[in-house]
Scaffold this motif. Structure first.
Motif, PDB file in Angstrom:
ATOM      1  N   ASP A   1       3.055   2.941  -4.927  1.00  0.00           N
ATOM      2  CA  ASP A   1       2.111   3.970  -5.354  1.00  0.00           C
ATOM      3  C   ASP A   1       1.333   3.398  -6.538  1.00  0.00           C
ATOM      4  OD1 ASP A   1       0.608   6.030  -6.166  1.00  0.00           O
ATOM      5  OD2 ASP A   1       2.269   7.332  -6.787  1.00  0.00           O
ATOM      6  N   ALA A   2       0.094   3.018  -6.265  1.00  0.00           N
ATOM      7  CA  ALA A   2      -0.700   2.350  -7.304  1.00  0.00           C
ATOM      8  C   ALA A   2      -1.252   3.330  -8.336  1.00  0.00           C
ATOM      9  CB  ALA A   2      -1.818   1.547  -6.656  1.00  0.00           C
ATOM     10  N   ASN A   3      -0.924   4.610  -8.240  1.00  0.00           N
ATOM     11  CA  ASN A   3      -1.287   5.535  -9.313  1.00  0.00           C
ATOM     12  C   ASN A   3      -0.292   5.463 -10.462  1.00  0.00           C
ATOM     13  OD1 ASN A   3      -3.565   6.607  -8.096  1.00  0.00           O
ATOM     14  ND2 ASN A   3      -2.364   8.084  -6.916  1.00  0.00           N
TER      15      ASN A   3
ATOM     16  N   PHE B   1     -16.768   3.131   5.527  1.00  0.00           N
ATOM     17  CA  PHE B   1     -15.622   2.869   4.665  1.00  0.00           C
ATOM     18  C   PHE B   1     -15.105   4.209   4.196  1.00  0.00           C
ATOM     19  CE2 PHE B   1     -19.235   2.469   1.809  1.00  0.00           C
ATOM     20  CZ  PHE B   1     -18.837   3.042   0.613  1.00  0.00           C
ATOM     21  N   ASN B   2     -14.116   4.208   3.348  1.00  0.00           N
ATOM     22  CA  ASN B   2     -13.428   5.437   2.982  1.00  0.00           C
ATOM     23  C   ASN B   2     -14.392   6.646   2.896  1.00  0.00           C
ATOM     24  OD1 ASN B   2     -12.465   7.384   0.714  1.00  0.00           O
ATOM     25  ND2 ASN B   2     -10.656   6.449   1.595  1.00  0.00           N
ATOM     26  N   PRO B   3     -14.203   7.693   3.750  1.00  0.00           N
ATOM     27  CA  PRO B   3     -15.181   8.779   3.833  1.00  0.00           C
ATOM     28  C   PRO B   3     -15.428   9.475   2.500  1.00  0.00           C
ATOM     29  CG  PRO B   3     -13.431   9.067   5.483  1.00  0.00           C
ATOM     30  CD  PRO B   3     -13.082   7.855   4.684  1.00  0.00           C
TER      31      PRO B   3
ATOM     32  N   SER C   1       0.852  -1.183   0.000  1.00  0.00           N
ATOM     33  CA  SER C   1       0.000   0.000   0.000  1.00  0.00           C
ATOM     34  C   SER C   1       0.888   1.233   0.000  1.00  0.00           C
ATOM     35  CB  SER C   1      -0.920  -0.038   1.219  1.00  0.00           C
ATOM     36  OG  SER C   1      -1.920   0.935   1.106  1.00  0.00           O
ATOM     37  N   ARG C   2       0.220   2.403  -0.072  1.00  0.00           N
ATOM     38  CA  ARG C   2       0.977   3.660  -0.090  1.00  0.00           C
ATOM     39  C   ARG C   2       1.756   3.841   1.220  1.00  0.00           C
ATOM     40  NH1 ARG C   2      -2.875   8.406  -1.589  1.00  0.00           N
ATOM     41  NH2 ARG C   2      -3.845   7.710   0.346  1.00  0.00           N
ATOM     42  N   THR C   3       1.074   3.576   2.352  1.00  0.00           N
ATOM     43  CA  THR C   3       1.729   3.756   3.658  1.00  0.00           C
ATOM     44  C   THR C   3       2.098   2.383   4.201  1.00  0.00           C
ATOM     45  OG1 THR C   3       0.197   5.602   3.949  1.00  0.00           O
ATOM     46  CG2 THR C   3       1.452   4.923   5.893  1.00  0.00           C
ATOM     47  N   VAL C   4       3.401   2.062   4.129  1.00  0.00           N
ATOM     48  CA  VAL C   4       3.796   0.684   4.453  1.00  0.00           C
ATOM     49  C   VAL C   4       3.597   0.367   5.938  1.00  0.00           C
ATOM     50  CG1 VAL C   4       6.269   1.107   4.810  1.00  0.00           C
ATOM     51  CG2 VAL C   4       5.500  -1.112   3.909  1.00  0.00           C
ATOM     52  N   SER C   5       3.612   1.414   6.795  1.00  0.00           N
ATOM     53  CA  SER C   5       3.443   1.137   8.233  1.00  0.00           C
ATOM     54  C   SER C   5       2.069   0.507   8.504  1.00  0.00           C
ATOM     55  CB  SER C   5       3.620   2.419   9.059  1.00  0.00           C
ATOM     56  OG  SER C   5       2.709   3.401   8.610  1.00  0.00           O
ATOM     57  N   LYS C   6       1.061   0.878   7.690  1.00  0.00           N
ATOM     58  CA  LYS C   6      -0.267   0.262   7.890  1.00  0.00           C
ATOM     59  C   LYS C   6      -0.221  -1.227   7.530  1.00  0.00           C
ATOM     60  CE  LYS C   6      -3.173   4.321   7.185  1.00  0.00           C
ATOM     61  NZ  LYS C   6      -4.283   4.920   6.433  1.00  0.00           N
ATOM     62  N   CYS C   7       0.549  -1.551   6.475  1.00  0.00           N
ATOM     63  CA  CYS C   7       0.698  -2.978   6.086  1.00  0.00           C
ATOM     64  C   CYS C   7       1.412  -3.734   7.201  1.00  0.00           C
ATOM     65  CB  CYS C   7       1.509  -3.115   4.799  1.00  0.00           C
ATOM     66  SG  CYS C   7       0.890  -2.159   3.415  1.00  0.00           S
TER      67      CYS C   7
HETATM   68  P1  NDP Z   1      -9.527   2.912   3.077  1.00  0.00           P
HETATM   69  O1  NDP Z   1      -9.526   4.334   2.736  1.00  0.00           O
HETATM   70  O2  NDP Z   1      -9.675   2.494   4.517  1.00  0.00           O
HETATM   71  O3  NDP Z   1      -8.218   2.196   2.507  1.00  0.00           O
HETATM   72  C1  NDP Z   1      -7.743   2.426   1.211  1.00  0.00           C
HETATM   73  C2  NDP Z   1      -6.310   1.956   1.164  1.00  0.00           C
HETATM   74  O4  NDP Z   1      -5.820   2.195  -0.160  1.00  0.00           O
HETATM   75  C3  NDP Z   1      -5.401   2.711   2.124  1.00  0.00           C
HETATM   76  O5  NDP Z   1      -4.518   1.792   2.721  1.00  0.00           O
HETATM   77  C4  NDP Z   1      -4.662   3.670   1.185  1.00  0.00           C
HETATM   78  O6  NDP Z   1      -3.352   4.022   1.577  1.00  0.00           O
HETATM   79  C5  NDP Z   1      -4.551   2.826  -0.062  1.00  0.00           C
HETATM   80  N1  NDP Z   1      -4.259   3.672  -1.202  1.00  0.00           N
HETATM   81  C6  NDP Z   1      -4.894   4.813  -1.586  1.00  0.00           C
HETATM   82  N2  NDP Z   1      -4.286   5.349  -2.655  1.00  0.00           N
HETATM   83  C7  NDP Z   1      -3.252   4.531  -2.967  1.00  0.00           C
HETATM   84  C8  NDP Z   1      -2.252   4.535  -3.950  1.00  0.00           C
HETATM   85  N3  NDP Z   1      -2.177   5.494  -4.865  1.00  0.00           N
HETATM   86  N4  NDP Z   1      -1.328   3.542  -3.951  1.00  0.00           N
HETATM   87  C9  NDP Z   1      -1.379   2.547  -3.027  1.00  0.00           C
HETATM   88  N5  NDP Z   1      -2.304   2.492  -2.068  1.00  0.00           N
HETATM   89  C10 NDP Z   1      -3.239   3.463  -2.037  1.00  0.00           C
HETATM   90  O7  NDP Z   1     -10.709   2.238   2.225  1.00  0.00           O
HETATM   91  P2  NDP Z   1     -11.534   0.915   2.542  1.00  0.00           P
HETATM   92  O8  NDP Z   1     -10.620  -0.154   2.987  1.00  0.00           O
HETATM   93  O9  NDP Z   1     -12.704   1.282   3.386  1.00  0.00           O
HETATM   94  O10 NDP Z   1     -12.096   0.557   1.082  1.00  0.00           O
HETATM   95  C11 NDP Z   1     -11.277  -0.088   0.122  1.00  0.00           C
HETATM   96  C12 NDP Z   1     -12.045  -0.305  -1.173  1.00  0.00           C
HETATM   97  O11 NDP Z   1     -13.205  -1.093  -0.919  1.00  0.00           O
HETATM   98  C13 NDP Z   1     -12.566   1.002  -1.806  1.00  0.00           C
HETATM   99  O12 NDP Z   1     -12.352   0.923  -3.195  1.00  0.00           O
HETATM  100  C14 NDP Z   1     -14.039   0.980  -1.518  1.00  0.00           C
HETATM  101  O13 NDP Z   1     -14.783   1.686  -2.478  1.00  0.00           O
HETATM  102  C15 NDP Z   1     -14.325  -0.513  -1.594  1.00  0.00           C
HETATM  103  N6  NDP Z   1     -15.555  -0.925  -0.903  1.00  0.00           N
HETATM  104  C16 NDP Z   1     -16.377  -1.800  -1.563  1.00  0.00           C
HETATM  105  C17 NDP Z   1     -17.552  -2.228  -0.960  1.00  0.00           C
HETATM  106  C18 NDP Z   1     -18.384  -3.274  -1.597  1.00  0.00           C
HETATM  107  O14 NDP Z   1     -19.247  -3.853  -0.938  1.00  0.00           O
HETATM  108  N7  NDP Z   1     -18.200  -3.608  -2.861  1.00  0.00           N
HETATM  109  C19 NDP Z   1     -17.982  -1.708   0.368  1.00  0.00           C
HETATM  110  C20 NDP Z   1     -16.985  -0.880   1.005  1.00  0.00           C
HETATM  111  C21 NDP Z   1     -15.831  -0.482   0.365  1.00  0.00           C
HETATM  112  P3  NDP Z   1      -3.065   5.112   2.741  1.00  0.00           P
HETATM  113  O15 NDP Z   1      -3.192   4.315   3.969  1.00  0.00           O
HETATM  114  O16 NDP Z   1      -1.715   5.625   2.462  1.00  0.00           O
HETATM  115  O17 NDP Z   1      -4.141   6.173   2.597  1.00  0.00           O
END
Ligand code: NDP
Length: 395
Positions: free
Chosen positions: A62-64, A184-186, A35-41
């Motif tokens: 960086d998945a972008n 989930f993600n705000p 993931s972007r922030t490895v400490s979370k992993c």
């Molecule tokens: P979070 O915001 O909690 O987590 C998203 C993660 O993605 C974070 O660890 C974040 O890193 C990482 N991330 C963001 N941008 C990048 C990047 N450019 N490169 C690498 N990593 C990145 O989201 P959720 O876990 O709540 O949700 C995850 C997915 O699940 C979303 O797509 C959401 O829409 C989907 N979802 C689907 C549902 C369904 O029923 N189908 C229901 C709920 C969610 P960092 O920690 O650095 O921010």
């Protein structure tokens, strides 16, 4: 030979997927969480080691960036990529997977950061690219989309000659004790619920104002709840794949406190997704709000109550009208006890793991890009019962 699995995204859902893959390590083999922030992993890996006794690797990515992803995939050589980062990263990860010949799965359809509109167009457009690369892409393998699509396919296969109407019913009766927080993600959550509503009837999409249509549905094990009509992405694929469909709608429950806060935030411009100037800096109001709100991953230990998500389908079987309701109830506290995440992350992460498991085991196969209802629902429904998401049917 042992498989290799790469999970991208270490939020609430990534945590559940990583736990559940580790709990099914016979299938998933060597697991890497990036993931972007490895400490979370690293924090997730530590919890998995302690609770499940399985070691998973972690990495920063960086998945972008498609080139960075390609380099990473060519080094790791996973058999599958489970994308549980944000919908903004779907296309870059899909392109990297097709460049490297690796199967792909996600839980949410692509959304452009600057337009609060989600649709499958761009992911479906990659079907040829996936076929040429000889790989499978599974779209929307969460709960809704995901398990709800499979419920529809199961109803179509076993209960109906033709389904005429479907109502997808998503109830979260959990209480986290905060006046306002998202499960989930705000940013993704608020963009979804503040958008105009939409449903499909007799071949046309009908648009409504946000939260304009409310119905009270009585959810088993939860009780009656105010449920609001929203647009939700699984409807776009279901109208293509369910025979004889005349109408499909999606309802989600919201409490009064959530709606009052959201209206107020919207009225003052905090849900805006365009940059504004603030003290010489450019900020996006919605991103700033997401920074202020509780991290969904932190809601786990505080959330009590249940979720109930299902489909209510009406149609014909052997010339007779028929109605069925297929639903799944999860308990937030039980989810936390098992994998240290609340029910919304759990009900999303477990179907992501199941979809990936069926692909790795060769039970779900294909070349190109697929929505869940295009595949045989039976092995998925069986796995749901085994992996912590038991479901019920009322005829
Ligand atoms: P979070 O915001 O909690 O987590 C998203 C993660 O993605 C974070 O660890 C974040 O890193 C990482 N991330 C963001 N941008 C990048 C990047 N450019 N490169 C690498 N990593 C990145 O989201 P959720 O876990 O709540 O949700 C995850 C997915 O699940 C979303 O797509 C959401 O829409 C989907 N979802 C689907 C549902 C369904 O029923 N189908 C229901 C709920 C969610 P960092 O920690 O650095 O921010």
């Amino acid at each position: 030979m042992s498989k290799k699995t790469l999970i991208i995204g270490a939020g609430g859902v990534g945590n559940v997927v990583a736990f559940k893959c580790a709990m099914n390590a016979d299938t998933f083999g060597n697991i890497t969480l990036a993931s972007r922030t490895v400490s979370k992993c690293d924090a997730i890996a530590k919890n998995i080691q302690e609770k499940v006794g399985v070691t998973i690797a972690t990495a920063s990515i960086d998945a972008n960036s498609v080139p960075q992803l390609i380099e990473f995939l060519n080094t790791l050589k996973p058999d599958i990529v489970i994308n549980v980062a944000l919908p903004y990263q779907d296309l870059t990860i899909m392109d990297a997977c097709s460049a490297c010949g690796i199967d792909y799965l996600d839980t949410a359809n692509y959304e452009h950061p600057d337009t609060a509109k989600f649709e499958y167009k761009e992911q479906w457009a990659r079907d040829e690219q996936f076929k040429e690369a000889n790989i499978m892409g599974l779209l929307g393998s969460g709960f809704d989309p995901g398990a709800t699509n499979v419920f529809c396919a199961y109803a179509q296969k076993h209960y109906f000659d033709e389904i005429h109407t479907i109502d997808i019913l998503d109830c979260n009766a959990g209480d986290h004790g905060y006046p306002f927080a998202t499960n989930f993600n705000p940013e993704i959550n608020l963009r979804e619920v503040s958008a105009k509503g939409r449903y499909w009837e007799n071949g046309e999409w009908i648009e409504t104002e946000p939260m304009e249509i409310m119905q009270v549905w009585d959810y088993p094990e939860v009780g009656p709840k105010d449920s609001y009509l929203l647009y939700h992405e699984e409807m776009e694929s279901l109208v293509k794949h369910i025979k004889g469909l005349k109408r499909i709608r999606f309802f989600m429950t919201f409490g009064q406190s959530y709606l009052t806060h959201m209206k107020c935030l919207e009225n003052v411009g905090m849900l805006g997704i365009k940059e504004v100037e603030h003290k010489g800096m450019k900020i996006v109001p919605m991103e700033f709000l997401a920074t202020l709100l509780p991290d969904p991953a932190s809601l786990g230990p505080r959330t009590k109550g249940k979720t109930n998500i299902g489909i209510y389908a009406k149609g014909m079987k052997d010339g007779v009208e028929k109605t069925i309701y297929i639903y799944q109830v999860s308990d937030h506290e039980a989810c936390y006890a098992e994998v240290m995440s609340q029910g919304v992350s759990y009900t999303t992460g477990v179907p992501a793991m199941i979809g990936a498991k069926l692909m790795l085991e060769g039970k779900w196969q294909g070349k190109g890009v697929f929505n869940m209802e295009q595949l045989d629902p039976d092995p998925f429904m069986e796995e749901m019962n085994k992996q912590g998401l038991p479901w019920k049917i009322i005829e």
